[in-house]
Design a protein around this motif. Sequence first.
Motif, PDB file in Angstrom:
ATOM      1  N   LEU A  88     -23.202 -92.579 -21.761  1.00 27.65           N
ATOM      2  CA  LEU A  88     -23.656 -92.188 -23.123  1.00 27.65           C
ATOM      3  C   LEU A  88     -23.706 -93.074 -24.104  1.00 27.65           C
ATOM      4  CD1 LEU A  88     -22.502 -88.369 -23.155  1.00 27.65           C
ATOM      5  CD2 LEU A  88     -24.870 -89.111 -22.798  1.00 27.65           C
ATOM      6  N   ASN A 101     -22.039 -82.235 -27.277  1.00 28.55           N
ATOM      7  CA  ASN A 101     -22.758 -82.276 -25.828  1.00 28.55           C
ATOM      8  C   ASN A 101     -22.552 -80.944 -25.120  1.00 28.55           C
ATOM      9  OD1 ASN A 101     -22.126 -85.352 -26.356  1.00 28.55           O
ATOM     10  ND2 ASN A 101     -24.139 -84.962 -25.531  1.00 28.55           N
ATOM     11  N   THR A 119     -28.699 -84.001 -22.913  1.00 26.78           N
ATOM     12  CA  THR A 119     -29.085 -85.411 -23.575  1.00 26.78           C
ATOM     13  C   THR A 119     -30.320 -85.995 -23.256  1.00 26.78           C
ATOM     14  OG1 THR A 119     -28.175 -86.900 -21.845  1.00 26.78           O
ATOM     15  CG2 THR A 119     -26.381 -86.066 -23.204  1.00 26.78           C
ATOM     16  N   LEU A 172     -17.195 -85.843 -26.250  1.00 26.00           N
ATOM     17  CA  LEU A 172     -18.384 -85.023 -25.982  1.00 26.00           C
ATOM     18  C   LEU A 172     -18.319 -83.644 -27.002  1.00 26.00           C
ATOM     19  CD1 LEU A 172     -18.016 -85.154 -22.035  1.00 26.00           C
ATOM     20  CD2 LEU A 172     -19.767 -86.154 -23.648  1.00 26.00           C
ATOM     21  N   ALA A 180     -25.726 -83.203 -18.263  1.00 24.84           N
ATOM     22  CA  ALA A 180     -25.495 -83.292 -19.673  1.00 24.84           C
ATOM     23  C   ALA A 180     -27.029 -83.064 -20.722  1.00 24.84           C
ATOM     24  CB  ALA A 180     -25.040 -84.997 -20.040  1.00 24.84           C
TER      25      ALA A 180
END
Length: 101
Positions: A49, A77, A92, A72, A90
């Motif tokens: 990330l 997240n 994301t 996180l 995740a």
Amino acid sequence: MESHWTHRPAYRCRHGHSSAAPPLPHRTPNAYVREDHVLPHLPALVIRLTDHAAALNEAAAPPAPVAAVEYLRAESNSMIFDPTTRTLTADTPRGERFAIG
């Protein structure tokens, strides 16, 4: 998923579960994942990330699991667990995914 403790920390999802009624036949089965199966993967996720290794250099040590959890959490997240494939994804833009042992 909600935190759960049965001899060790874990997470479970019992969506649609109620002890007051029998389970419906089409209800998704309960999902369960142990915390000690997730934690070792979080430092690698933080590296992916943040491009941590590329920014510091390839020999840089990964963050400790506690630091990974803090990062996180601070970034809000979320993780999505798929009990069929036993993977965490995740939430994301790149949707980083890893398998849980």
